[in-house]
Scaffold this motif. Sequence first.
Motif, PDB file in Angstrom:
ATOM      1  N   TRP A  29       0.874  -1.252  -0.107  1.00 40.33           N
ATOM      2  CA  TRP A  29      -0.006  -0.091  -0.286  1.00 40.33           C
ATOM      3  C   TRP A  29       0.825   1.441   0.031  1.00 40.33           C
ATOM      4  O   TRP A  29       1.573   1.647   0.949  1.00 40.33           O
ATOM      5  N   LEU A  30       0.581   2.003  -0.944  1.00 37.61           N
ATOM      6  CA  LEU A  30       1.451   3.344  -0.918  1.00 37.61           C
ATOM      7  C   LEU A  30       0.556   4.349  -0.616  1.00 37.61           C
ATOM      8  O   LEU A  30       1.267   5.697  -0.275  1.00 37.61           O
ATOM      9  N   GLY A  31      -0.367   4.187   0.010  1.00 34.23           N
ATOM     10  CA  GLY A  31      -1.523   5.329   0.480  1.00 34.23           C
ATOM     11  C   GLY A  31      -2.172   6.065  -0.463  1.00 34.23           C
ATOM     12  O   GLY A  31      -1.652   6.137  -1.868  1.00 34.23           O
ATOM     13  N   ASP A  32      -3.007   6.790  -0.103  1.00 31.76           N
ATOM     14  CA  ASP A  32      -3.965   7.639  -1.106  1.00 31.76           C
ATOM     15  C   ASP A  32      -4.309   8.826  -0.274  1.00 31.76           C
ATOM     16  O   ASP A  32      -5.181   8.830   0.503  1.00 31.76           O
ATOM     17  N   PRO A  33      -4.023  10.029  -0.590  1.00 34.62           N
ATOM     18  CA  PRO A  33      -4.348  11.234   0.412  1.00 34.62           C
ATOM     19  C   PRO A  33      -6.018  11.416   0.049  1.00 34.62           C
ATOM     20  O   PRO A  33      -6.437  12.245   0.975  1.00 34.62           O
ATOM     21  N   ASN A  34      -6.494  10.875  -0.894  1.00 32.14           N
ATOM     22  CA  ASN A  34      -8.145  11.086  -0.930  1.00 32.14           C
ATOM     23  C   ASN A  34      -8.719  10.188   0.099  1.00 32.14           C
ATOM     24  O   ASN A  34      -9.860  10.297   0.223  1.00 32.14           O
ATOM     25  N   ILE A  35      -8.095   9.149   0.410  1.00 33.52           N
ATOM     26  CA  ILE A  35      -8.774   8.313   1.397  1.00 33.52           C
ATOM     27  C   ILE A  35      -7.953   8.128   2.586  1.00 33.52           C
ATOM     28  O   ILE A  35      -7.145   7.435   2.816  1.00 33.52           O
ATOM     29  N   PRO A  36      -8.068   8.881   3.681  1.00 37.82           N
ATOM     30  CA  PRO A  36      -7.685   8.935   5.007  1.00 37.82           C
ATOM     31  C   PRO A  36      -7.788   7.647   5.799  1.00 37.82           C
ATOM     32  O   PRO A  36      -8.536   7.086   5.637  1.00 37.82           O
TER      33      PRO A  36
END
Length: 107
Positions: A29-36
Amino acid sequence: MSIATSKPYSAPRPNEYTPIPAPILRKSWLGDPNIPGPNPIFSDLLTATFMIDTPKFLLKMQHKYGDTCSFFLSRRLFIGLFSPNAVHQVTVAQQHKFVKGVGFARM
């Protein structure tokens, strides 16, 4: 006399549904700033908390992160949707575009 047992969640997935993709694991998982959401490193603790009191866990997620959040349970990514419109889109309006968990088939 014998008792017939049935296997839970044995309903076959309809052919018109989108194929189930491979799970997104915590390590990829690289993360997604739109989904905290909480830090993936805490996924083992979150899984235990989820199992002990699921409604309380989901309410805390909603209060802390808003109408959409991401979290890991057993090191697999889950997306929580809490707004009525988002739930309608996933369960009714565009249901074939979203992969839902096995519990959804029981509804």
